[in-house]
Design a protein around this motif. Structure first.
Motif, PDB file in Angstrom:
ATOM      1  N   UNK A  67       5.028  25.974  -7.140  1.00 35.72           N
ATOM      2  CA  UNK A  67       4.909  25.007  -6.047  1.00 35.72           C
ATOM      3  C   UNK A  67       3.486  24.974  -5.485  1.00 35.72           C
ATOM      4  N   UNK A  68       2.859  26.154  -5.414  1.00 37.19           N
ATOM      5  CA  UNK A  68       1.492  26.220  -4.889  1.00 37.19           C
ATOM      6  C   UNK A  68       0.542  25.429  -5.786  1.00 37.19           C
ATOM      7  N   UNK A  69       0.737  25.543  -7.115  1.00 38.88           N
ATOM      8  CA  UNK A  69      -0.135  24.836  -8.040  1.00 38.88           C
ATOM      9  C   UNK A  69       0.104  23.332  -7.958  1.00 38.88           C
ATOM     10  N   UNK A  70       1.381  22.928  -7.877  1.00 41.02           N
ATOM     11  CA  UNK A  70       1.707  21.504  -7.782  1.00 41.02           C
ATOM     12  C   UNK A  70       1.168  20.914  -6.489  1.00 41.02           C
ATOM     13  N   UNK A  71       1.304  21.659  -5.391  1.00 38.42           N
ATOM     14  CA  UNK A  71       0.826  21.188  -4.091  1.00 38.42           C
ATOM     15  C   UNK A  71      -0.689  20.943  -4.117  1.00 38.42           C
ATOM     16  N   UNK A  72      -1.409  21.851  -4.783  1.00 36.90           N
ATOM     17  CA  UNK A  72      -2.848  21.680  -4.882  1.00 36.90           C
ATOM     18  C   UNK A  72      -3.220  20.391  -5.623  1.00 36.90           C
ATOM     19  N   UNK A  73      -2.477  20.085  -6.695  1.00 35.78           N
ATOM     20  CA  UNK A  73      -2.742  18.857  -7.424  1.00 35.78           C
ATOM     21  C   UNK A  73      -2.421  17.618  -6.598  1.00 35.78           C
ATOM     22  N   UNK A  74      -1.346  17.700  -5.797  1.00 34.74           N
ATOM     23  CA  UNK A  74      -0.957  16.554  -4.958  1.00 34.74           C
ATOM     24  C   UNK A  74      -2.011  16.296  -3.878  1.00 34.74           C
ATOM     25  N   UNK A  75      -2.552  17.364  -3.303  1.00 39.41           N
ATOM     26  CA  UNK A  75      -3.579  17.205  -2.258  1.00 39.41           C
ATOM     27  C   UNK A  75      -4.848  16.623  -2.849  1.00 39.41           C
TER      28      UNK A  75
ATOM     29  N   UNK B 138       1.562  17.523 -12.292  1.00 40.71           N
ATOM     30  CA  UNK B 138       1.685  18.904 -11.834  1.00 40.71           C
ATOM     31  C   UNK B 138       2.703  19.672 -12.642  1.00 40.71           C
ATOM     32  N   UNK B 139       3.851  19.050 -12.903  1.00 38.11           N
ATOM     33  CA  UNK B 139       4.879  19.703 -13.713  1.00 38.11           C
ATOM     34  C   UNK B 139       4.373  19.941 -15.137  1.00 38.11           C
ATOM     35  N   UNK B 140       3.645  18.961 -15.658  1.00 34.86           N
ATOM     36  CA  UNK B 140       3.137  19.091 -17.030  1.00 34.86           C
ATOM     37  C   UNK B 140       2.113  20.216 -17.142  1.00 34.86           C
ATOM     38  N   UNK B 141       1.434  20.548 -16.038  1.00 35.25           N
ATOM     39  CA  UNK B 141       0.408  21.592 -16.078  1.00 35.25           C
ATOM     40  C   UNK B 141       0.999  22.996 -16.035  1.00 35.25           C
TER      41      UNK B 141
ATOM     42  N   UNK C 136       0.836  -1.205   0.000  1.00 37.03           N
ATOM     43  CA  UNK C 136       0.000   0.000   0.000  1.00 37.03           C
ATOM     44  C   UNK C 136       0.869   1.252   0.000  1.00 37.03           C
ATOM     45  N   UNK C 137       1.947   1.228   0.786  1.00 35.04           N
ATOM     46  CA  UNK C 137       2.845   2.375   0.846  1.00 35.04           C
ATOM     47  C   UNK C 137       3.535   2.596  -0.496  1.00 35.04           C
ATOM     48  N   UNK C 138       3.961   1.501  -1.154  1.00 34.28           N
ATOM     49  CA  UNK C 138       4.615   1.611  -2.452  1.00 34.28           C
ATOM     50  C   UNK C 138       3.635   2.131  -3.504  1.00 34.28           C
ATOM     51  N   UNK C 139       2.402   1.650  -3.435  1.00 33.93           N
ATOM     52  CA  UNK C 139       1.383   2.091  -4.388  1.00 33.93           C
ATOM     53  C   UNK C 139       1.085   3.576  -4.217  1.00 33.93           C
ATOM     54  N   UNK C 140       1.042   4.019  -2.948  1.00 30.17           N
ATOM     55  CA  UNK C 140       0.794   5.429  -2.668  1.00 30.17           C
ATOM     56  C   UNK C 140       1.932   6.293  -3.183  1.00 30.17           C
ATOM     57  N   UNK C 141       3.172   5.786  -3.018  1.00 29.85           N
ATOM     58  CA  UNK C 141       4.330   6.536  -3.495  1.00 29.85           C
ATOM     59  C   UNK C 141       4.293   6.692  -5.012  1.00 29.85           C
ATOM     60  N   UNK C 142       3.931   5.603  -5.713  1.00 24.95           N
ATOM     61  CA  UNK C 142       3.829   5.674  -7.176  1.00 24.95           C
ATOM     62  C   UNK C 142       2.743   6.666  -7.598  1.00 24.95           C
TER      63      UNK C 142
ATOM     64  N   UNK D 153       1.699   9.311  -5.904  1.00 20.33           N
ATOM     65  CA  UNK D 153       2.182  10.660  -5.646  1.00 20.33           C
ATOM     66  C   UNK D 153       3.168  11.097  -6.733  1.00 20.33           C
ATOM     67  N   UNK D 154       4.009  10.143  -7.194  1.00 25.02           N
ATOM     68  CA  UNK D 154       4.976  10.470  -8.241  1.00 25.02           C
ATOM     69  C   UNK D 154       4.261  10.812  -9.547  1.00 25.02           C
ATOM     70  N   UNK D 155       3.207  10.066  -9.862  1.00 20.48           N
ATOM     71  CA  UNK D 155       2.429  10.364 -11.066  1.00 20.48           C
ATOM     72  C   UNK D 155       1.766  11.741 -10.958  1.00 20.48           C
TER      73      UNK D 155
END
Length: 291
Positions: free
Chosen positions: A281-289, A235-238, A220-226, A228-230
């Motif tokens: 960073x603010x935009x990327x953080x919003x996508x991660x949340x 986020x970078x692409x946006x 589950x932890x590995x899946x969550x990490x993957x 988050x990476x996606x």
């Protein structure tokens, strides 16, 4: 001379491996029949080895000193390792000594070779005496091979004996006590089968706790990490090209750029670069949340 060559032929290529002759006694008897070399004969053979790389000369030098390797190996029988193995390792050291021996230095091969023979035996003992290596530093090796000889009686040493040994071997008393504890320790299998004796010491598997997560939690932890990476990639692409370039060069490469370097390149102030970075960073953080 004839006898030495005859023994060489009878031993064939197995003269460095005691077990190849069937038994240790047979090997020892064979090497003891090889005559020792006279000083002038030894010097002549050594010159042929050094000047002409004469393998037959080297073989005769080695054969005449195999009995000395046996003698040295007998001094290390107290470590619980087979003497045949010790002899075989010592023979390797003897070959190294013959290769490096210089007859012009005025010493006999037997005096020169003892260092190389013992060095190979020491290395073999340290690698095979225990599963866990007991001596790694030069001081620990010195203690390992001298502590037994320094002890005057069985049992643990008292303070006076520890201080005496430390002074003689030029090490700290704490190092003496640590090596004594290592020498008196025993290997214990991690998952050794339980003994029927209730008073027997349990194997470590019975009392050592595994603090790692269960396989399900790890997955589950590995899946969550993957995931988050996606989300980070998305986020970078946006970001617009400039913002993406600034974030990448400031944080995602080895040779990172400074605010001023980017400011000079984009012909804006360093403060403006910092603002663009913060907004990205603010935009990327919003996508991660949201992810």
């Amino acid at each position: 001379m004839t006898q030495a060559l005859a023994v060489t032929q009878s031993l064939n290529h197995s003269w460095l491996v005691p077990s190849a002759l069937g038994s240790l006694d047979t090997y020892i008897s064979a090497v003891n029949r090889v005559p020792m070399l006279a000083a002038d004969e030894e010097a002549d053979l050594a010159r042929r080895v050094r000047g002409e790389n004469d393998l037959e000369a080297a073989k005769r030098m080695i054969l005449s000193h195999l009995r000395f390797v046996v003698h040295v190996a007998r001094g290390y029988q107290g470590y619980g390792l087979g003497i045949a193995d010790l002899i075989q390792e010592g023979n390797i050291g003897l070959m190294k000594a013959v290769k490096r021996f210089d007859p012009e230095q005025g010493v006999r091969l037997v005096s020169f070779a003892v260092h190389w023979i013992k060095a190979e035996m020491h290395e073999f003992i340290l690698k095979n005496w225990r599963i866990v290596k007991v001596a790694t530093t030069k001081a620990q090796r010195k203690l390992f091979f001298n502590l037994r000889k320094s002890k005057k009686r069985l049992g643990w040493m008292n303070n006076e004996e520890v201080n005496t040994v430390a002074r003689e071997l030029k090490v700290q008393p704490s190092e003496v006590r640590e090596m004594e504890a290592r020498l008196n320790g025993h290997d214990l299998a991690f998952d050794a089968p339980s003994d029927t004796d209730d008073d027997a010491r349990p194997s470590p598997v019975a009392y050592l706790i595994d603090d790692q997560a269960s396989p399900a939690d790890a997955h589950e932890r590995e899946d969550s990490s993957d995931h988050q990476l996606d989300a980070l990639r998305d986020g970078l692409a946006s970001l617009d090209a400039r913002s993406r370039d600034i974030v990448t060069r400031r944080w995602l490469i080895d040779d990172t750029a400074t605010l001023q370097e980017l400011a000079d390149e984009y012909k804006v102030s360093a403060e403006r670069i910092r603002q663009i970075e913060a907004n990205a960073f603010k935009k990327i953080k919003g996508l991660l949340i949201a992810a």
